[in-house]
Design an enzyme around this catalytic site. Sequence first.
Site, short mmCIF file in Angstrom:
data_model
loop_
_atom_site.label_atom_id
_atom_site.label_comp_id
_atom_site.label_asym_id
_atom_site.label_seq_id
_atom_site.Cartn_x
_atom_site.Cartn_y
_atom_site.Cartn_z
N GLY A 198 -2.41 2.42 2.37
CA GLY A 198 -2.06 1.30 1.51
C GLY A 198 -0.84 1.62 0.67
N CYS A 199 -0.25 0.57 0.10
CA CYS A 199 1.01 0.75 -0.65
C CYS A 199 0.78 1.48 -1.97
CB CYS A 199 1.69 -0.60 -0.88
SG CYS A 199 0.64 -1.87 -1.60
N PHE A 200 -0.15 1.00 -2.81
CA PHE A 200 -0.48 1.73 -4.04
C PHE A 200 -0.95 3.14 -3.69
CE2 PHE A 200 -1.31 -2.16 -6.85
CZ PHE A 200 -0.28 -1.87 -7.72
N ALA A 201 -1.78 3.24 -2.65
CA ALA A 201 -2.34 4.54 -2.27
C ALA A 201 -1.25 5.53 -1.90
CB ALA A 201 -3.32 4.37 -1.12
N THR A 202 -0.21 5.07 -1.21
CA THR A 202 0.88 5.96 -0.83
C THR A 202 1.60 6.49 -2.05
OG1 THR A 202 1.21 4.87 1.31
CG2 THR A 202 3.08 6.08 0.41
#
Length: 325
Positions: free
Chosen positions: A134-138
């Site tokens: 995911g974007c936030f996760a990255t």
Amino acid sequence: MIQAGIVGGAGYTAGELIRILMYHPQVNIDFIYSTSNAGNPVSKVHQDLIGSTDLQFTDTINADVDVLFLCLGHGNSTAFLENNSFSDATKIIDLSNDFRLEADANFNGMEFVYGLPELNKEAIINAKYLANPGCFATAIQLALLPLASDGKFKDDVHINAVTGATGAGTSLSATTHFTWRDNNFSYYKPFTHQHLGEINQSVKQLQSDFNSEIIFMPNRGDFSRGIFATAYTKYEGTLEDAKTLFKSFYKDAKFTVVSDEDIHLKQVVNTNKCILHLHKHNDKLLVTSVIDNLLKGASGQAVQNMNLMFGFEETEGVQLKATYF
């Protein structure tokens, strides 16, 4: 050249994926699947591609493509794969959150590898099925993993992160209209964001005794794209110790950079980069992380993973310059 198929072709991540793959020297786009747009020119939806392609959306698939990208909403990749079969030789890269957690990684005999290159590069190289992060996760994992790798987490981690409007996708909602989003700021899903699962999973992969809490406050910004994340926690070493740790951890990373200067979003928008910056205040270490949510947070990282899976140069097709001004 390998043949690529894209499913869910009308969204933001698909648009960026098409833009990258059109100019990738090792890839030909075989089909772009969208039932709602079948027969329409791709450039009618992705208007930045006008004059660049004559590709059309289709409602049929080619089951023999070399690589399939799933750019579907969360939960829809599972349903699509239940109803559509592909060749045993087809590699699948899923951009939803359907297969990111270990509990969901095995689906109908397909074993999905978690696709954060800075964490799982060797597994990605040998993967047939891949769950793109995911974007936030990255952004957040790249801020935390060096500390986890050295067992440095002894206390809770506090994270505040802001994402642009494209993070919400193309479907309109009350909080995506221009009149609401413009000149505005808000939080959403406080403490419960779905990306916390994969963040905790990766931290524990590197620091098995981690039992503190990752406290995450996601925010909506009044800009189109990008993620600006700050994370802080107690840290016993010096700032120089932390810089040495981070630079060593990312010494072979192709797209993750540790900056000695303050950082900002314009340095990464339109790129596959993550830039990190460290700051120490008393016993707290602050890590700032910036990415483009549609590229390093989605489609750019998906192509980076594809390159690794097919033995191409890792940076092929994703050496992009920031739209700095």
